[in-house]
Structures are given as C-alpha cells and as structure tokens.
Design a protein around this motif. Structure first.
Motif, mmCIF file in Angstrom:
data_model
loop_
_atom_site.group_PDB
_atom_site.id
_atom_site.type_symbol
_atom_site.label_atom_id
_atom_site.label_comp_id
_atom_site.label_asym_id
_atom_site.label_seq_id
_atom_site.Cartn_x
_atom_site.Cartn_y
_atom_site.Cartn_z
ATOM 1 N N ALA A 29 0.837 -1.206 0.000
ATOM 2 C CA ALA A 29 0.000 0.000 0.000
ATOM 3 C C ALA A 29 0.872 1.256 0.000
ATOM 4 C CB ALA A 29 -0.925 -0.010 1.222
ATOM 5 N N ASP A 30 1.942 1.233 0.773
ATOM 6 C CA ASP A 30 2.827 2.395 0.795
ATOM 7 C C ASP A 30 3.521 2.588 -0.548
ATOM 8 O OD1 ASP A 30 2.123 3.043 3.340
ATOM 9 O OD2 ASP A 30 3.964 2.334 4.292
ATOM 10 N N LEU A 31 3.881 1.492 -1.197
ATOM 11 C CA LEU A 31 4.506 1.614 -2.519
ATOM 12 C C LEU A 31 3.529 2.260 -3.506
ATOM 13 C CD1 LEU A 31 6.957 1.066 -4.329
ATOM 14 C CD2 LEU A 31 6.035 -1.232 -4.753
ATOM 15 N N LEU A 32 2.289 1.831 -3.482
ATOM 16 C CA LEU A 32 1.281 2.456 -4.348
ATOM 17 C C LEU A 32 1.155 3.954 -4.049
ATOM 18 C CD1 LEU A 32 -1.638 -0.175 -4.346
ATOM 19 C CD2 LEU A 32 0.077 0.214 -6.138
ATOM 20 N N MET A 33 1.143 4.264 -2.780
ATOM 21 C CA MET A 33 1.028 5.670 -2.365
ATOM 22 C C MET A 33 2.199 6.497 -2.911
ATOM 23 S SD MET A 33 0.769 6.893 1.640
ATOM 24 C CE MET A 33 2.544 6.593 1.952
ATOM 25 N N HIS A 34 3.395 5.933 -2.836
ATOM 26 C CA HIS A 34 4.572 6.666 -3.300
ATOM 27 C C HIS A 34 4.616 6.745 -4.823
ATOM 28 C CE1 HIS A 34 6.658 7.523 0.460
ATOM 29 N NE2 HIS A 34 6.320 6.328 0.891
ATOM 30 N N SER A 40 6.602 7.574 -10.451
ATOM 31 C CA SER A 40 7.721 6.734 -10.867
ATOM 32 C C SER A 40 7.894 5.575 -9.901
ATOM 33 C CB SER A 40 9.006 7.585 -10.896
ATOM 34 O OG SER A 40 10.167 6.787 -10.761
ATOM 35 N N ILE A 41 8.019 4.380 -10.457
ATOM 36 C CA ILE A 41 8.251 3.210 -9.598
ATOM 37 C C ILE A 41 9.624 3.303 -8.935
ATOM 38 C CG2 ILE A 41 8.555 0.694 -9.603
ATOM 39 C CD1 ILE A 41 6.456 0.624 -11.912
ATOM 40 N N ALA A 42 10.618 3.744 -9.717
ATOM 41 C CA ALA A 42 11.978 3.848 -9.167
ATOM 42 C C ALA A 42 12.035 4.864 -8.028
ATOM 43 C CB ALA A 42 12.960 4.235 -10.272
ATOM 44 N N ALA A 43 11.404 6.021 -8.246
ATOM 45 C CA ALA A 43 11.427 7.059 -7.212
ATOM 46 C C ALA A 43 10.648 6.610 -5.978
ATOM 47 C CB ALA A 43 10.842 8.359 -7.761
ATOM 48 N N ALA A 44 9.553 5.913 -6.199
ATOM 49 C CA ALA A 44 8.770 5.402 -5.076
ATOM 50 C C ALA A 44 9.604 4.424 -4.258
ATOM 51 C CB ALA A 44 7.502 4.725 -5.590
ATOM 52 N N GLY A 45 10.322 3.545 -4.964
ATOM 53 C CA GLY A 45 11.196 2.600 -4.279
ATOM 54 C C GLY A 45 12.263 3.324 -3.465
ATOM 55 N N ARG A 46 12.855 4.346 -4.071
ATOM 56 C CA ARG A 46 13.900 5.096 -3.351
ATOM 57 C C ARG A 46 13.345 5.715 -2.078
ATOM 58 N NH1 ARG A 46 15.570 6.657 -8.557
ATOM 59 N NH2 ARG A 46 14.379 8.599 -8.455
ATOM 60 N N GLU A 47 12.151 6.236 -2.139
ATOM 61 C CA GLU A 47 11.563 6.858 -0.944
ATOM 62 C C GLU A 47 11.310 5.839 0.163
ATOM 63 O OE1 GLU A 47 8.195 9.332 -1.715
ATOM 64 O OE2 GLU A 47 9.444 10.873 -2.645
ATOM 65 N N MET A 48 11.227 4.573 -0.240
ATOM 66 C CA MET A 48 11.012 3.516 0.752
ATOM 67 C C MET A 48 12.295 2.741 1.035
ATOM 68 S SD MET A 48 7.304 2.096 -0.517
ATOM 69 C CE MET A 48 7.086 0.976 0.889
ATOM 70 N N SER A 49 13.431 3.257 0.564
ATOM 71 C CA SER A 49 14.719 2.563 0.724
ATOM 72 C C SER A 49 14.634 1.135 0.191
ATOM 73 C CB SER A 49 15.151 2.539 2.198
ATOM 74 O OG SER A 49 15.240 3.848 2.699
ATOM 75 N N MET A 50 13.985 1.005 -0.942
ATOM 76 C CA MET A 50 13.758 -0.304 -1.555
ATOM 77 C C MET A 50 14.526 -0.305 -2.885
ATOM 78 S SD MET A 50 9.960 -1.645 -2.647
ATOM 79 C CE MET A 50 9.306 -1.724 -0.974
ATOM 80 N N SER A 51 15.107 -1.447 -3.231
ATOM 81 C CA SER A 51 15.833 -1.489 -4.499
ATOM 82 C C SER A 51 14.855 -1.339 -5.666
ATOM 83 C CB SER A 51 16.611 -2.800 -4.632
ATOM 84 O OG SER A 51 15.729 -3.866 -4.923
ATOM 85 N N TYR A 52 15.392 -0.861 -6.766
ATOM 86 C CA TYR A 52 14.633 -0.728 -7.997
ATOM 87 C C TYR A 52 13.995 -2.064 -8.367
ATOM 88 C CZ TYR A 52 14.031 0.557 -12.970
ATOM 89 O OH TYR A 52 13.540 0.822 -14.208
ATOM 90 N N LYS A 53 14.814 -3.111 -8.282
ATOM 91 C CA LYS A 53 14.329 -4.448 -8.643
ATOM 92 C C LYS A 53 13.186 -4.886 -7.734
ATOM 93 C CE LYS A 53 16.078 -9.234 -8.843
ATOM 94 N NZ LYS A 53 15.058 -9.677 -9.813
ATOM 95 N N ARG A 54 13.344 -4.629 -6.452
ATOM 96 C CA ARG A 54 12.313 -5.025 -5.491
ATOM 97 C C ARG A 54 11.010 -4.271 -5.757
ATOM 98 N NH1 ARG A 54 9.679 -8.558 -2.462
ATOM 99 N NH2 ARG A 54 8.891 -7.727 -0.519
ATOM 100 N N ALA A 55 11.116 -2.986 -6.008
ATOM 101 C CA ALA A 55 9.919 -2.181 -6.277
ATOM 102 C C ALA A 55 9.208 -2.689 -7.539
ATOM 103 C CB ALA A 55 10.299 -0.706 -6.417
ATOM 104 N N TRP A 56 9.974 -2.982 -8.581
ATOM 105 C CA TRP A 56 9.380 -3.497 -9.817
ATOM 106 C C TRP A 56 8.728 -4.856 -9.607
ATOM 107 C CZ3 TRP A 56 7.926 -1.995 -14.525
ATOM 108 C CH2 TRP A 56 8.326 -0.727 -14.943
ATOM 109 N N THR A 57 9.402 -5.703 -8.849
ATOM 110 C CA THR A 57 8.848 -7.036 -8.590
ATOM 111 C C THR A 57 7.515 -6.936 -7.855
ATOM 112 O OG1 THR A 57 11.049 -8.003 -8.500
ATOM 113 C CG2 THR A 57 9.291 -9.255 -7.448
ATOM 114 N N LEU A 58 7.456 -6.054 -6.860
ATOM 115 C CA LEU A 58 6.211 -5.889 -6.111
ATOM 116 C C LEU A 58 5.099 -5.373 -7.012
ATOM 117 C CD1 LEU A 58 7.354 -4.443 -2.657
ATOM 118 C CD2 LEU A 58 6.349 -6.680 -3.131
#
Lengths: 125, 125
Positions: A29-34, A40-58
């Motif tokens: 839910a937080d990833l969707l919010m970001h 941007s999926i990449a920027a959302a991942g960065r805001e959550m300290s999540m790797s680009y790959k992890r954000a894309w996989t989710l």
C-alpha cells in the motif's frame, strides 16, 4: 517506510491474502502511495529505501493479482515516461486505507486492552 | 495452521507491533489457542506443525512482551506438568479475536471492493 496505524504504542498491520499469496499489505500500500506521489516506480522505491528491482517485482506481483492492473505506464513527457495508479489502483488503495481506518475505529477497545497488557509502556514512536 | 478470516476468497491477517516487534499475529494467536486446548506447548506446536523449539521461542517472546505473562506452567498432574493460558493470556487472545471480528464486520464493504478487483475468482479454500 511503512504507514503504521498509531493506536497508542501498538501499530496495527493488515495483510490480505488470496489463498497463500499476499495481495495487499502495509508495504504494498505504501509503494502504491509513493508511486501516486512521485509518478515513478523507481522514485517510489527510493523513498522507501527499496531497491529498484524489489519495487518493480512488487508492482508486477500486484498487477498480476488484480484486473485491471493497479499500476500503469505513462508514456513520454519530460522525464521520458513514468508510472501512475490506474483507476483500479486508486480504488484498491483507497479501500485498503478505509479498511485500516475501520479496524482502528471498530477495534479501538480491543487494541486498548491488548496495549494495556504490554510489559512496558509503549514508545511514543 | 492459521485461522484465516474468511471474507469470500480474501483472508485477512492482523499483526500488532510494539515498535518494530511483533507482539501478536495470526500464528501467535493460534499457538495460544492450541495451548489452551491441549494444555501443552509441545502438543500445541505439533498441532501447528511447528517444532518444539519454535513453539517455546514464540511463547517466551510473547511472555516477555506482556505482564503478567500469557502462558504459565502447570506443575504436576498425570502428565507431569504442562502449560495453560493465564487470565491475561485468555484476555489478550479474546481481545485479538474480537479485533479480527470487528475488522471483518466494519471492513466488509472495503474487503468486498478489494476482492472484486482480483484477477481471478477467489479459491474456495
């Protein structure tokens, strides 16, 4: 970052499973919010300290669980494209947040009982 | 075994954290339930296909989080002693189950919205 439900010192997290598969939870839910906030999926991942790959996989997992998908590509623009929530994505995120709020309200007494039983006073966090 | 909250095909799981630490969730609640039913941490673990060590560790963690502890030893008896829920353990388990029920009832509309957005019809599981 995850958005807790503050209830004194207890934080409540809701996970929704379809069979054994997690389809929505605090991190998703937080990833969707970001994604909605950054476009941007990449920027959302960065805001959550999540790797680009992890954000894309989710995002791929979430998109596979829902029809239509929750996140859609945006072509072109200044940044050369990005991502945004589909109408479905906005609706599912809103329903999940409403579910959190409903739980917090309807369960207030029970959360307070459990909190009162804790060993140490809750942290203010 | 975990006790899901059936809401059509979506299962809802509630986790309660104190700071970052998980203090109650579906697995812990089920372990308490099985301890109450069997009078034994080992037997409760077996019913959940959980190792003896794992069941004991979870009980120790739960007991450390709550005061008074949730699970207490029973001395003597035919089986040479066992375990049971303290009054506090019974109260915390009951509050957690009530929280689950309150969420299911208060969140029914939102759960149905998310379920309707799923890609495939929910399994009957």
């Amino acid at each position: 970052m995850q958005t807790p439900l503050p209830n004194g010192g207890l934080r409540l997290q809701l996970r929704l499973r379809h069979g054994t598969k997690l389809v929505m939870g605090p991190g998703r839910a937080d990833l969707l919010m970001h994604i909605a906030a950054t476009g941007s999926i990449a920027a959302a991942g960065r805001e959550m300290s999540m790797s680009y790959k992890r954000a894309w996989t989710l995002v791929e997992e979430m998109n596979a669980h829902f029809n239509p998908p929750l996140v859609e590509a945006v072509k072109g623009g200044v940044g050369g494209g990005g991502a945004r929530l589909s109408a479905q994505g906005q609706a599912v995120l809103a329903a999940y947040r409403a579910l959190e709020a409903a739980t917090r309200t309807a369960g207030e007494t029970f959360l307070a009982q459990i909190e009162a039983a804790l060993q140490v006073p809750p942290d203010p966090d």
